[in-house]
Motif scaffolding. Structure first.
Motif, PDB file in Angstrom:
ATOM      1  N   MET A   1       0.844  -1.191   0.000  1.00  0.00           N
ATOM      2  CA  MET A   1       0.000   0.000   0.000  1.00  0.00           C
ATOM      3  C   MET A   1       0.880   1.242   0.000  1.00  0.00           C
ATOM      4  N   ARG A   2       0.689   2.112  -0.986  1.00  0.00           N
ATOM      5  CA  ARG A   2       1.423   3.362  -1.035  1.00  0.00           C
ATOM      6  C   ARG A   2       0.940   4.278   0.090  1.00  0.00           C
ATOM      7  N   LYS A   3       1.857   4.831   0.815  1.00  0.00           N
ATOM      8  CA  LYS A   3       1.515   5.772   1.870  1.00  0.00           C
ATOM      9  C   LYS A   3       1.435   7.186   1.303  1.00  0.00           C
ATOM     10  N   GLU A   4       0.496   7.944   1.825  1.00  0.00           N
ATOM     11  CA  GLU A   4       0.490   9.363   1.502  1.00  0.00           C
ATOM     12  C   GLU A   4       1.762   9.996   2.044  1.00  0.00           C
ATOM     13  N   ALA A   5       2.250  11.026   1.364  1.00  0.00           N
ATOM     14  CA  ALA A   5       3.414  11.749   1.845  1.00  0.00           C
ATOM     15  C   ALA A   5       3.127  12.315   3.232  1.00  0.00           C
ATOM     16  N   LEU A   6       4.179  12.467   4.029  1.00  0.00           N
ATOM     17  CA  LEU A   6       3.995  12.940   5.400  1.00  0.00           C
ATOM     18  C   LEU A   6       3.315  14.307   5.443  1.00  0.00           C
ATOM     19  N   GLU A   7       3.657  15.181   4.511  1.00  0.00           N
ATOM     20  CA  GLU A   7       3.017  16.492   4.474  1.00  0.00           C
ATOM     21  C   GLU A   7       1.541  16.362   4.122  1.00  0.00           C
ATOM     22  N   THR A   8       1.204  15.432   3.229  1.00  0.00           N
ATOM     23  CA  THR A   8      -0.197  15.216   2.875  1.00  0.00           C
ATOM     24  C   THR A   8      -0.982  14.686   4.063  1.00  0.00           C
ATOM     25  N   GLN A   9      -0.384  13.764   4.812  1.00  0.00           N
ATOM     26  CA  GLN A   9      -1.038  13.254   6.013  1.00  0.00           C
ATOM     27  C   GLN A   9      -1.302  14.386   7.004  1.00  0.00           C
TER      28      GLN A   9
ATOM     29  N   LEU B   1      -1.644  17.650   6.393  1.00  0.00           N
ATOM     30  CA  LEU B   1      -2.697  18.540   5.897  1.00  0.00           C
ATOM     31  C   LEU B   1      -4.062  17.884   5.961  1.00  0.00           C
ATOM     32  N   GLN B   2      -4.117  16.564   5.737  1.00  0.00           N
ATOM     33  CA  GLN B   2      -5.381  15.839   5.814  1.00  0.00           C
ATOM     34  C   GLN B   2      -5.967  15.922   7.219  1.00  0.00           C
ATOM     35  N   VAL B   3      -5.160  15.616   8.223  1.00  0.00           N
ATOM     36  CA  VAL B   3      -5.645  15.652   9.599  1.00  0.00           C
ATOM     37  C   VAL B   3      -5.897  17.092  10.044  1.00  0.00           C
ATOM     38  N   LEU B   4      -5.053  17.995   9.582  1.00  0.00           N
ATOM     39  CA  LEU B   4      -5.226  19.401   9.949  1.00  0.00           C
ATOM     40  C   LEU B   4      -6.564  19.940   9.466  1.00  0.00           C
ATOM     41  N   GLN B   5      -6.931  19.626   8.212  1.00  0.00           N
ATOM     42  CA  GLN B   5      -8.176  20.173   7.681  1.00  0.00           C
ATOM     43  C   GLN B   5      -9.407  19.554   8.336  1.00  0.00           C
ATOM     44  N   GLU B   6      -9.233  18.438   9.032  1.00  0.00           N
ATOM     45  CA  GLU B   6     -10.335  17.832   9.771  1.00  0.00           C
ATOM     46  C   GLU B   6     -10.614  18.552  11.092  1.00  0.00           C
TER      47      GLU B   6
ATOM     48  N   CYS C   1      -3.331   8.636  17.060  1.00  0.00           N
ATOM     49  CA  CYS C   1      -2.524   8.757  15.838  1.00  0.00           C
ATOM     50  C   CYS C   1      -2.720  10.133  15.195  1.00  0.00           C
ATOM     51  N   ASP C   2      -3.961  10.630  15.196  1.00  0.00           N
ATOM     52  CA  ASP C   2      -4.213  11.962  14.650  1.00  0.00           C
ATOM     53  C   ASP C   2      -3.424  13.018  15.417  1.00  0.00           C
ATOM     54  N   TYR C   3      -3.411  12.889  16.728  1.00  0.00           N
ATOM     55  CA  TYR C   3      -2.604  13.803  17.544  1.00  0.00           C
ATOM     56  C   TYR C   3      -1.133  13.706  17.109  1.00  0.00           C
ATOM     57  N   GLY C   4      -0.641  12.481  16.942  1.00  0.00           N
ATOM     58  CA  GLY C   4       0.748  12.279  16.561  1.00  0.00           C
ATOM     59  C   GLY C   4       1.097  12.922  15.240  1.00  0.00           C
ATOM     60  N   VAL C   5       0.169  12.908  14.278  1.00  0.00           N
ATOM     61  CA  VAL C   5       0.401  13.541  12.980  1.00  0.00           C
ATOM     62  C   VAL C   5       0.487  15.057  13.135  1.00  0.00           C
ATOM     63  N   LEU C   6      -0.431  15.639  13.896  1.00  0.00           N
ATOM     64  CA  LEU C   6      -0.476  17.094  14.041  1.00  0.00           C
ATOM     65  C   LEU C   6       0.677  17.633  14.880  1.00  0.00           C
ATOM     66  N   PHE C   7       1.101  16.856  15.874  1.00  0.00           N
ATOM     67  CA  PHE C   7       2.192  17.279  16.765  1.00  0.00           C
ATOM     68  C   PHE C   7       3.369  16.315  16.602  1.00  0.00           C
TER      69      PHE C   7
ATOM     70  N   ARG D   1      -0.533   8.418  10.099  1.00  0.00           N
ATOM     71  CA  ARG D   1      -1.940   8.137  10.325  1.00  0.00           C
ATOM     72  C   ARG D   1      -2.166   6.680  10.734  1.00  0.00           C
ATOM     73  N   PHE D   2      -3.333   6.458  11.313  1.00  0.00           N
ATOM     74  CA  PHE D   2      -3.668   5.157  11.895  1.00  0.00           C
ATOM     75  C   PHE D   2      -3.462   4.004  10.915  1.00  0.00           C
TER      76      PHE D   2
END
Length: 327
Positions: free
Chosen positions: A1-9, A11-16, A247-253, A303-304
């Motif tokens: 499975m291709r992972k989204e780039a770290l920056e994309t992850q 921004l994804q969680v941030l916009q949520e 995991c969402d917390y971990g992505v944002l921080f 992400r999770f």
């Protein structure tokens, strides 16, 4: 499975949880489009190729590069750069233009640098393969006007790229492929991250709590084994919801370790600190002694679905039990 780039992850969680700026929104849309194009090319590759590496980040003598896909065919190692652009792009006198405006980055220079760096890595590891570059434009709506593009880079539309992969698949070689993957991985490094995480902008407010996986709302009621969205009625296994939110917390921080007090703040009111402690000890790797003042858990900052890919069966089963109980 291709992972989204770290920056994309990120921004994804941030916009949520926050309102993205105009710049962030544009960057996120470009990243999503690029990821979709890469996934389409991945499906073709899975069907027609057997020896690939995806989303490769290399560091060699202080230089870094990222490559969407690598694969070997015969004595050639191909570097594939996938673009999912639409609109009018042109290349003139060494510069790229989009709708008449000069682009800050030069696609050809980036791909040439990646090809050269990869060739040096292989040479140092005594792997004899010729490195070639292919630039693929996946969106059929893109308009290209390229004046004197570099001769060493092949440029293909999506249709041409698929036909090319089919033709490669039909060619058979008796030669033994050298251990190129081991050579490449010798120089592999983690992907690029944004310079700042949410902790660098402390005045930027975000939505606290568990976000519904179905409708995206944050109005959740908790039972013993499940959390249920008060907006759409979707139930999620409590353990799954807590781990996913951590995991969402971990992505944002991503610059921080995982600490219980910070996570309690992230979850907000109405969530169980005791259950959060249980989930952390069960699913996350600790750093140092538990009674130490600065005790924390390792933060992978992803992400999770990527962090717990090896436990997907476990989380699927506990969710199935919740669904059965509701029937």
């Amino acid at each position: 499975m291709r992972k989204e780039a770290l920056e994309t992850q990120y921004l994804q969680v941030l916009q949520e949880r926050v309102q993205l700026t105009t710049t962030e929104q544009a960057k996120f849309q470009r990243a999503q489009a690029g990821y979709q194009g890469e996934c389409t090319f991945d499906r073709w590759s899975a069907e027609l190729l057997t020896d690939c590496l995806d989303d490769v980040n290399l560091s060699y003598q202080g230089s870094r590069c990222q490559m969407d896909k690598l694969f070997v065919h015969g004595s050639d190692l191909y570097v594939i750069d996938v673009k999912n652009y639409n609109g009018a792009y042109s290349y003139q006198a060494g510069c790229w233009y989009y709708n008449g405006r000069v682009l800050a980055h030069n696609i050809f220079e980036q791909l040439t640098r990646a090809q050269d760096l990869l060739a040096r890595c292989l040479s140092d590891q005594h792997v004899k393969l010729q490195v070639k570059s292919v630039l693929v434009f996946m969106d059929p709506r893109v308009q290209l006007d390229l004046t004197d593009p570099p001769a060493h880079i092949e440029i293909k539309s999506a249709a041409d790229a698929y036909a090319w992969l089919v033709s490669l698949n039909q060619e058979k070689f008796a030669m033994v492929t050298p251990p190129w993957k081991q050579a490449v991985r010798h120089y592999e490094v983690p992907g690029y991250r944004p310079r700042q995480d949410l902790g660098d902008t402390p005045r930027r407010h975000y939505r606290h709590g568990i976000r519904c996986v179905h409708c995206g709302q944050f109005a959740m009621s908790q039972g013993r084994y499940a959390v249920t969205c008060q907006h759409c009625g979707t139930s999620e296994a409590k353990e799954h919801a807590y781990v996913r939110t951590i995991c969402d917390y971990g992505v944002l921080f991503f610059k921080r370790d995982l600490r219980r007090r910070d996570l309690c703040e992230f979850f907000g009111e109405g969530y169980s600190e005791r259950y959060l402690t249980f989930v952390l000890s069960k699913h996350f790797v600790s750093k140092g002694k538990r009674r130490a003042r600065n005790f924390a858990y390792i933060n992978k900052g992803i992400r999770f679905q990527y962090w717990f890919a090896d436990k997907s069966d476990y989380f699927r089963k506990i969710q199935q039990r919740i669904n059965w109980e509701r029937q």
